[in-house]
Design an enzyme around this catalytic site. Structure first.
Site, PDB file in Angstrom:
ATOM      1  N   THR A 136      71.054  29.271  78.833  1.00 48.84           N
ATOM      2  CA  THR A 136      70.312  28.439  77.891  1.00 48.84           C
ATOM      3  C   THR A 136      70.668  28.791  76.463  1.00 48.84           C
ATOM      4  OG1 THR A 136      68.180  27.830  76.968  1.00 48.84           O
ATOM      5  CG2 THR A 136      68.243  29.918  78.058  1.00 48.84           C
ATOM      6  N   ILE A 137      71.002  27.769  75.712  1.00 51.43           N
ATOM      7  CA  ILE A 137      71.311  27.985  74.297  1.00 51.43           C
ATOM      8  C   ILE A 137      70.046  28.383  73.541  1.00 51.43           C
ATOM      9  CG2 ILE A 137      73.228  26.358  74.373  1.00 51.43           C
ATOM     10  CD1 ILE A 137      71.496  24.450  72.659  1.00 51.43           C
ATOM     11  N   ASP A 138      68.880  28.104  74.136  1.00 53.84           N
ATOM     12  CA  ASP A 138      67.609  28.449  73.483  1.00 53.84           C
ATOM     13  C   ASP A 138      67.324  29.949  73.517  1.00 53.84           C
ATOM     14  OD1 ASP A 138      67.100  25.806  72.940  1.00 53.84           O
ATOM     15  OD2 ASP A 138      65.939  25.487  74.765  1.00 53.84           O
ATOM     16  N   ARG A 182      63.045  24.445  71.499  1.00 56.88           N
ATOM     17  CA  ARG A 182      61.753  23.825  71.778  1.00 56.88           C
ATOM     18  C   ARG A 182      60.604  24.763  71.414  1.00 56.88           C
ATOM     19  NH1 ARG A 182      60.558  19.480  74.556  1.00 56.88           N
ATOM     20  NH2 ARG A 182      62.726  19.205  75.155  1.00 56.88           N
ATOM     21  N   TYR A 292      73.276  17.449  69.658  1.00 54.12           N
ATOM     22  CA  TYR A 292      73.989  17.905  70.851  1.00 54.12           C
ATOM     23  C   TYR A 292      75.266  18.659  70.544  1.00 54.12           C
ATOM     24  CZ  TYR A 292      70.435  15.363  73.257  1.00 54.12           C
ATOM     25  OH  TYR A 292      69.216  14.960  73.710  1.00 54.12           O
ATOM     26  N   LEU A 293      75.758  18.542  69.309  1.00 50.87           N
ATOM     27  CA  LEU A 293      76.971  19.275  68.949  1.00 50.87           C
ATOM     28  C   LEU A 293      76.784  20.772  69.179  1.00 50.87           C
ATOM     29  CD1 LEU A 293      77.559  16.547  67.684  1.00 50.87           C
ATOM     30  CD2 LEU A 293      78.442  17.688  65.674  1.00 50.87           C
ATOM     31  N   GLN A 294      75.552  21.247  69.042  1.00 52.59           N
ATOM     32  CA  GLN A 294      75.275  22.677  69.167  1.00 52.59           C
ATOM     33  C   GLN A 294      75.591  23.245  70.536  1.00 52.59           C
ATOM     34  OE1 GLN A 294      71.229  23.503  67.065  1.00 52.59           O
ATOM     35  NE2 GLN A 294      71.368  21.333  67.468  1.00 52.59           N
ATOM     36  N   ARG A 295      75.546  22.395  71.534  1.00 46.80           N
ATOM     37  CA  ARG A 295      75.717  22.939  72.886  1.00 46.80           C
ATOM     38  C   ARG A 295      77.027  22.549  73.545  1.00 46.80           C
ATOM     39  NH1 ARG A 295      71.079  19.300  75.928  1.00 46.80           N
ATOM     40  NH2 ARG A 295      72.444  17.590  76.493  1.00 46.80           N
TER      41      ARG A 295
END
Lengths: 399, 399
Positions: A136-138, A182, A292-295
Site C-alpha cells: 500500500t502506498i498509504d 485516506r 493516480y500518478l502517485q501510484r
C-alpha cells in the site's frame, strides 16, 4: 504442507512495485519442488470466481522480471469484499484446481479478504495456506514498519514537490498539492523530503491525523506568506474536520464496496482550498491534485522499495512452504541497527486485516501543520536519494 | 557590436530545461572577450525595473552546470507585458548598467516583450542587442520545428499516461487525463507516445485544434468502452467548443496580464468531463489534471531537449556577438536527413512574438479524436526512449 497447486492474485490500488511481490512469490515457487501448477487469477477474487487464470509457469523468467519492474498490477486488480456466497464459489474453484497455496497481494482490505477466505476454508476443512503479501502506498498497514509501494510513491511525491517548490519560487503565490492518503498522512508527509534549505517548501503539511479547520489553514498560510513571500502546501486528500468528517465528503457521494468514500480522481478539494485562500486576497493561488500518478508513474521507483517488495513476496512463499504456520501476513520490521535494514516476519492475518494505522504523534509537529525531523529520518531511507537540484549561490539565504 | 555588459532573464512558465538555455548563453559569454559584467535579472523585466540583479560571473561553472540541470527558472520568472512607462524605466536601468546584450528566455509573450524593448531601444537610439531564447512546453512558437522544454514535458506526459494506462488496465473504467496546452495540442498529443500495443491507451486524444462537443465525446467514449472494456483519455486543458470558447472558461474568471484565461491549477475541467461520463452510467470514472508537475517535475528530462536548450542559449550569445543582426529570436530547425538532427537559426523577433502556432492537420486524425503516425514520428526523437514496461505474454492480445 501437502503438495498442491498455487494461486496468486492482486487486489486494491496498484503500486509501482506490486509486481515485484508477485515475481518474488512466483519465482520462489517455481524453484520449489512442492508446487505443481502456478496460477495467476485476473482481477483478484473476481478472477477466481470466474476461473480467469493464466499459467505462471508458462512465462519466461525474463518476462516475469520485466513485469516485476513495471508499475501497476499485472494480473489486474479488484475492489471486492467477498460475501459468504462468494466464498462458496471461491472454494468450489479452489477445490476444482486443487489449490493448496493462496497468495493475495494488497492492502488492509486485501488482508481482510484473505482472512475471510482462510476462516471459511477452516470451517470447510479445506487444507490451504493463505498468505497476505503487503502492498500500500498509504503505508498504513498494522504491524509493519512500512509497506511495499510506499517508498516509490513517496519518491514520486518528493520529486513532484521539489520541482513544484522551484516552480513556486519562480512565479510566487501559493501552491497547494493534494496528495493521496485516506486515514494516514505518511504519503503527504513525504512531501517534506523535498526540502533542503530552510526556506524551501513545503512550508505547510496537513495530515488526516490532525483536525483541519479552514480558519487555522488561512492563518497558517498568511503567516507563511509573510515569512517566505510565497507558500507551498502539501495536504492530504483525507483531511477531516474536528468531527472526523472528510472535508472532501461535502463534495462527493461515491463509495466503494468496503464503504470508503471516493477521495481520488477529483480536483474538488484542491479547488476548495484555493478558493478559500483567494478570499484572503492572495492573487496567485494554484492547486494540483497528484491523483493516480502517485501510484503508477512509469520511471520513478525507490530501489529499496523495489527490493523489499520482491523479498516480501519471496518471504510469503517460504513461510507457506515451511509449514510453520498455515496462514499469515508478511510484515516488514526495521532492524534496530543504525544502518538501515529490514527483516520479514509473519503475523496473524487478523492483525493486519481491516484496521489501519496512522502517523505516530512523534512524526507530527505540535501545531499540526508539518512533520518532525523524526519523520524525515524514518522516511529518507525508504525513498533513497532524490535527483540533485541546485540554485545559484547568491540566491541561497544564509542563516 | 560595441563591448558592454550583458543582462539575461527568464519569463513565463518555467520548464524542465529553461536553465540549460541560461547556462548556454552565460557560459558562452564568460568565454567571450566582448562582454564585461554578466547580470542575471530576478523575475524577468520586473527585476530589471527594480534593479534586482545577481552577478553571473561570481558563480562557479560547476554551480552553473548544476543549476542548468535543475527544473524551473533559477532567476525567477514573471508574467508581465511592459507598458510604455515600464519601457522608460527599463531603459534607464539598461543605460545605468551599460547593458549592450539583452537575452530573454521564454515563450511567445516573452518574445513579444523582447520585441517591444528592442523597438523602444531603436526609438531611443540606444545601441543594444536584444535576443529571445525560445522556451515553452506548449511547443507553440512560430518558425520552430519544436521548442526547448517541450521534449521533457512530453516525456513526463508520456510516462504518466503509460503508467496510468497500466493502472486503468488493472481497475477498469474510464480515466481522463487533463494536460497543459492553451491553443496548441502538442503536449496533450505526446500522451500517444505511451502506446505500445494496439489496445493500449490513450484510446482518445482531444486537442484544442478541433472543436470539442460533449455529445461527440460521450459517443467516442461509449465506442471505446465497447471495444476495449475500458478507456484512457488525454484531453487538453485548452479544448474549445465550436465557437472557440474554452470549455473551462465557463468555470473560471482569472486572467493574466497578457489577457489569457487561467487554465491550469484547477481540476474543474476534469471533474466536468467525468461527471458527463457518469451520466452515461459508466461506474468508475476518474480524472486527473497533471497541472504544474508537467513543467517542473524533478527527475524526468529528455536528453535531446536538455542538450538543445543549452545550445539554443549558446546560439543566442553567438548570434549577438557576431553582430550580423542586432536582434532576433533563436529558432530550432529540424534537418531533413533521416537521422534526427537540428540546426539553430535566427529570425526576426516579430515573427515569433505574440502569434502562436498549433498542430498541423497532418498530425490529427480525421475524426479529431486522436493523433496520426506522422505525429508519433515527429515527437518520438524529441522525447527519447521511455522507461521499459512489460506485460505477461498470455495477456497481450495478438491481432
Amino acid at each position: 504442507m501437502a503438495k498442491g497447486n498455487m494461486l496468486i492474485a492482486q487486489s486494491g490500488g496498484p503500486s509501482m512495485v506490486i509486481n515485484q511481490s508477485l515475481a518474488g512469490a512466483v519465482l520462489a515457487a517455481r524453484k520449489s519442488g512442492n508446487v505443481g501448477r502456478i496460477y495467476g487469477a485476473l482481477h483478484g477474487i473476481k478472477g477466481i470466481m470466474e476461473e480467469r487464470f493464466i499459467d505462471l509457469r508458462k512465462e519466461t523468467e525474463k518476462t516475469i522480471l520485466a513485469v516485476a519492474a513495471t508499475a501497476s498490477s499485472a494480473l489486474g486488480s479488484v475492489r471486492k469484499k467477498p460475501t459468504p456466497e462468494d466464498c462458496r464459489v471461491i472454494f468450489d474453484v479452489l477445490r476444482k484446481y486443487q489449490i493448496r497455496y493462496f497468495f493475495y497481494i494488497g492492502g488492509n482490505d486485501t488482508a481482510e479478504t484473505t482472512h475471510i477466505i482462510n476462516e471459511e476454508a477452516k470451517k470447510a476443512k479445506y487444507e490451504i495456506c493463505c498468505f497476505h503479501i503487503p502492498k500500500t502506498i498509504d503505508n498504513d498497514l498494522m504491524e509493519n514498519d512500512h509497506t511495499p509501494g510506499y517508498g516509490s510513491a513517496a519518491k514520486f511525491v518528493a520529486c513532484a514537490v521539489r520541482g513544484d517548490d522551484l516552480d513556486n519560487r519562480a512565479l510566487g503565490g501559493v501552491k497547494i498539492d493534494v496528495i493521496m492518503g485516506r486515514n494516514a498522512g505518511f504519503l503527504t508527509a513525504a512531501a517534506a523530503l523535498a526540502k533542503q534549505e530552510e526556506d524551501d517548501g513545503p512550508h505547510l503539511v496537513y495530515l488526516p491525523e490532525r483536525p483541519f479547520s479552514l480558519e487555522k489553514f488561512a492563518a497558517d498560510v498568511s503567516a507563511a506568506m509573510k515569512k517566505y513571500g510565497r507558500c507551498v502546501i502539501a495536504v492530504s486528500e483525507g483531511i477531516c474536520d474536528a468531527n472526523g468528517t472528510p472535508i472532501i465528503a461535502k463534495f462527493t457521494k461515491e463509495f466503494d464496496s468496503h464503504g470508503n468514500v471516493q477521495l481520488s480522481g477529483t480536483g474538488a478539494l484542491g479547488d476548495l482550498l484555493a478558493d478559500e485562500l483567494k478570499k484572503l486576497g492572495i492573487k496567485r493561488v494554484r492547486a494540483d491534485t497528484f491523483g493516480y500518478l502517485q501510484r503508477s508513474f512509469v520511471g520513478v521507483v525507490s530501489d529499496s522499495d523495489s527490493e523489499e517488495a520482491f523479498k516480501a513476496g519471496e518471504a510469503a512463499f517460504r513461510a507457506a512452504e515451511s509449514g510453520v504456520v498455515q496462514s499469515g501476513s508478511i510484515v516488514i520490521k526495521r532492524k534496530p541497527a543504525k544502518k538501515y535494514g529490514v527483516s520479514y516476519e509473519v503475523v496473524q492475518l487478523r492483525k493486519v486485516a481491516k484496521v489501519t494505522r496512522s502517523m505516530p504523534a512523534k512524526f507530527i509537529n505540535r501545531t499540526g501543520n508539518n512533520v518532525t525531523q523524526a519523520f524525515i529520518e524514518y522516511a529518507a531511507p525508504l525513498v533513497g536519494p532524490l535527483p540533485k537540484t541546485a540554485r545559484f549561490e547568491q540566491l541561497i539565504k544564509k542563516n
